[in-house]
Design a protein around this motif. Structure first.
Motif, PDB file in Angstrom:
ATOM      1  N   LEU A  44       0.833  -1.213   0.000  1.00  0.00           N
ATOM      2  CA  LEU A  44       0.000   0.000   0.000  1.00  0.00           C
ATOM      3  C   LEU A  44       0.866   1.262   0.000  1.00  0.00           C
ATOM      4  CD1 LEU A  44      -2.817  -1.052   2.520  1.00  0.00           C
ATOM      5  CD2 LEU A  44      -2.955  -0.922   0.019  1.00  0.00           C
ATOM      6  N   LEU A  47       2.014   1.765  -3.493  1.00  0.00           N
ATOM      7  CA  LEU A  47       0.876   2.268  -4.281  1.00  0.00           C
ATOM      8  C   LEU A  47       0.628   3.745  -4.001  1.00  0.00           C
ATOM      9  CD1 LEU A  47      -1.585   1.752  -6.129  1.00  0.00           C
ATOM     10  CD2 LEU A  47      -2.853   1.066  -4.078  1.00  0.00           C
ATOM     11  N   THR A  50       3.383   5.927  -5.547  1.00  0.00           N
ATOM     12  CA  THR A  50       3.221   6.036  -7.002  1.00  0.00           C
ATOM     13  C   THR A  50       2.119   7.016  -7.362  1.00  0.00           C
ATOM     14  OG1 THR A  50       3.937   3.736  -7.219  1.00  0.00           O
ATOM     15  CG2 THR A  50       2.837   4.713  -9.120  1.00  0.00           C
ATOM     16  N   PHE A  75      -4.591   7.751  -8.387  1.00  0.00           N
ATOM     17  CA  PHE A  75      -4.613   6.469  -7.687  1.00  0.00           C
ATOM     18  C   PHE A  75      -5.064   5.349  -8.637  1.00  0.00           C
ATOM     19  CE2 PHE A  75      -4.338   8.895  -3.762  1.00  0.00           C
ATOM     20  CZ  PHE A  75      -3.597   8.044  -2.960  1.00  0.00           C
ATOM     21  N   ALA A  78      -2.079   4.528 -10.814  1.00  0.00           N
ATOM     22  CA  ALA A  78      -1.058   3.813 -10.046  1.00  0.00           C
ATOM     23  C   ALA A  78      -1.470   2.354  -9.835  1.00  0.00           C
ATOM     24  CB  ALA A  78      -0.838   4.494  -8.698  1.00  0.00           C
ATOM     25  N   THR A  79      -2.761   2.136  -9.590  1.00  0.00           N
ATOM     26  CA  THR A  79      -3.238   0.769  -9.347  1.00  0.00           C
ATOM     27  C   THR A  79      -3.107  -0.103 -10.582  1.00  0.00           C
ATOM     28  OG1 THR A  79      -4.811   1.589  -7.692  1.00  0.00           O
ATOM     29  CG2 THR A  79      -5.205  -0.610  -8.587  1.00  0.00           C
ATOM     30  N   LEU A  82       0.800  -0.583 -11.509  1.00  0.00           N
ATOM     31  CA  LEU A  82       1.568  -1.496 -10.653  1.00  0.00           C
ATOM     32  C   LEU A  82       1.101  -2.938 -10.818  1.00  0.00           C
ATOM     33  CD1 LEU A  82       1.926   0.555  -7.340  1.00  0.00           C
ATOM     34  CD2 LEU A  82       3.596   0.264  -9.173  1.00  0.00           C
ATOM     35  N   SER A  83      -0.163  -3.138 -11.082  1.00  0.00           N
ATOM     36  CA  SER A  83      -0.666  -4.499 -11.293  1.00  0.00           C
ATOM     37  C   SER A  83      -0.479  -4.975 -12.723  1.00  0.00           C
ATOM     38  CB  SER A  83      -2.155  -4.573 -10.923  1.00  0.00           C
ATOM     39  OG  SER A  83      -2.915  -3.715 -11.758  1.00  0.00           O
ATOM     40  N   ARG A 109       6.929  -0.598  -9.749  1.00  0.00           N
ATOM     41  CA  ARG A 109       6.111  -1.719 -10.202  1.00  0.00           C
ATOM     42  C   ARG A 109       6.809  -3.045  -9.899  1.00  0.00           C
ATOM     43  NH1 ARG A 109       6.235  -0.946 -15.431  1.00  0.00           N
ATOM     44  NH2 ARG A 109       4.406   0.436 -15.474  1.00  0.00           N
ATOM     45  N   PHE A 112       6.634  -3.699  -6.215  1.00  0.00           N
ATOM     46  CA  PHE A 112       5.266  -4.104  -5.861  1.00  0.00           C
ATOM     47  C   PHE A 112       5.049  -5.583  -6.177  1.00  0.00           C
ATOM     48  CE2 PHE A 112       0.708  -4.497  -6.684  1.00  0.00           C
ATOM     49  CZ  PHE A 112       0.169  -3.870  -5.565  1.00  0.00           C
TER      50      PHE A 112
END
Length: 365
Positions: A44, A47, A50, A75, A78-79, A82-83, A109, A112
């Motif tokens: 988190l 995240l 980022t 946000f 970023a989500t 990173l995924s 990334r 993460f």
């Protein structure tokens, strides 16, 4: 065989079979929930960092829906970034934003993903690591001590032996109760959950390669079965067993026990001695508590003592072990000491000192 009739609960415990497994002592580590919580907090944090980076450079990004990038869009970007989802609805358009993606967001990334994948791999490989550790433990285990029954008698016996210098990693506890074995492993011993009368359980404890076996079960008939099974698996090990009823002691010896201690009679004699002489009772209690006050120890005769009588030695000798006989210090059969003799002496306990390899404290179990 006469057995005490007040052990109904113990009988149920002995007859209740549990899954046999070996438990090794564990190092003090964080609880799994706490470790998972820390990794989630780290993810988190990455995240959040980022999203703030994107928000700080929001003018360099373009949103296909309205062209502007607000905090929620930051946000969201970023989500999905990173995924590695990457819908493409929010994209970096300026050179500064693209450089930030290359040198900042891409490493974030990777970090993460390492956090998430590392947690998954740790869970998947835990069992493999435990199996490897168990196999390595089995391969290294030699001349160890097996304790069958980790109640009051078994615990006191092994504490006495460890107090004389035996390392805890050379002890294996066998008990049918998983809670008892958990307590043993928490103290640094290896443990096997299972019924000690079963040969497969004793095999898991590597009884065949043990040097000594302590049998401290709650019931006399269980002690007989464990002794028979252990002696069949290991002809050379020294087996010491405890019984409650004195008339069962010969049966234990016939089953293969080298020494049999009658716990109820021994306690009764100590009580009687304390009544006749409280001071004598205190001395005896002191002697059977290894590592404090006075200790009973067994050692070999040194060359300087050969040809002397037991009273002429520097130590307080109470018995001489010659072959398979234990002779009193004043027995005429002793005569003078021989190099092959061993002396049973009373010595001052030295808890901080290590016991010399040639000196064996006399077993008090």
């Amino acid at each position: 065989m006469k057995l005490s009739g007040h052990d109904a609960i113990a009988r149920q415990a002995d007859e209740h079979l549990v899954t046999h497994r070996v438990q090794l002592p564990r190092k003090v580590v964080e609880r799994p929930i706490r470790r998972a919580g820390k990794r989630l907090a780290m993810a988190l944090l990455v995240l959040f960092a980022t999203a703030l980076i994107v928000w700080a450079d929001r003018d360099g990004y373009s949103d296909n829906s309205d062209g502007a990038v607000d905090l929620l869009d930051a946000f969201y970007y970023a989500t999905v970034t990173l995924s590695t989802t990457g819908y493409g609805d929010i994209t970096p358009v300026s050179d500064a934003a693209r450089l930030t993606n290359i040198f900042v967001i891409t490493p974030l990334r990777v970090l993460f993903l390492i956090i998430l994948v590392g947690t998954t791999l740790e869970v998947l490989t835990e069992r493999s690591r435990e199996e490897w550790r168990l196999n390595r433990w089995r391969a290294a285990l030699r001349d160890h001590t097996v304790v069958v029954g980790f109640g009051t008698k078994g615990r006191s016996a092994i504490e006495t032996v460890c107090g004389a210098g035996l390392k805890k990693d050379q002890v294996v506890i066998v008990d049918p109760s998983s809670k008892v074995v958990d307590a043993a492993t928490a103290e640094g011993y290896a443990g096997v959950v299972g019924d000690g009368t079963r040969s497969d359980v004793l095999v898991r404890a590597e009884v065949g390669r043990a040097r000594q076996i302590i049998i401290a079960t709650q019931r006399d008939d269980t002690a007989v079965l464990v002794t028979l099974t252990a002696r069949q698996l290991n002809r050379a090990a020294k087996i010491v067993a405890a019984v409650r009823e004195e008339e069962n002691a010969p049966l234990l010896q016939q089953s293969g026990a080298d020494a049999v201690i009658t716990s109820s009679s021994a306690a009764g004699r100590l009580l009687g001695l304390s009544v006749l002489s409280p001071a004598a009772g205190m001395v005896m209690e002191n002697l059977i508590q290894q590592g404090s006050g006075l200790d009973i120890a067994e050692r070999p005769v040194i060359k300087a003592e050969v040809g002397k009588t037991p009273r002429e030695t520097d130590d307080l000798v109470i018995s001489v072990v010659r072959g398979h006989r234990v002779l009193g210090y004043d027995d005429p059969a002793v005569g003078t000491l021989e190099l092959t003799d061993r002396l049973i002496t009373i010595v001052r306990a030295t808890p901080s000192a290590h016991v010399a390899p040639d000196v064996r404290p006399l077993r008090q179990d």
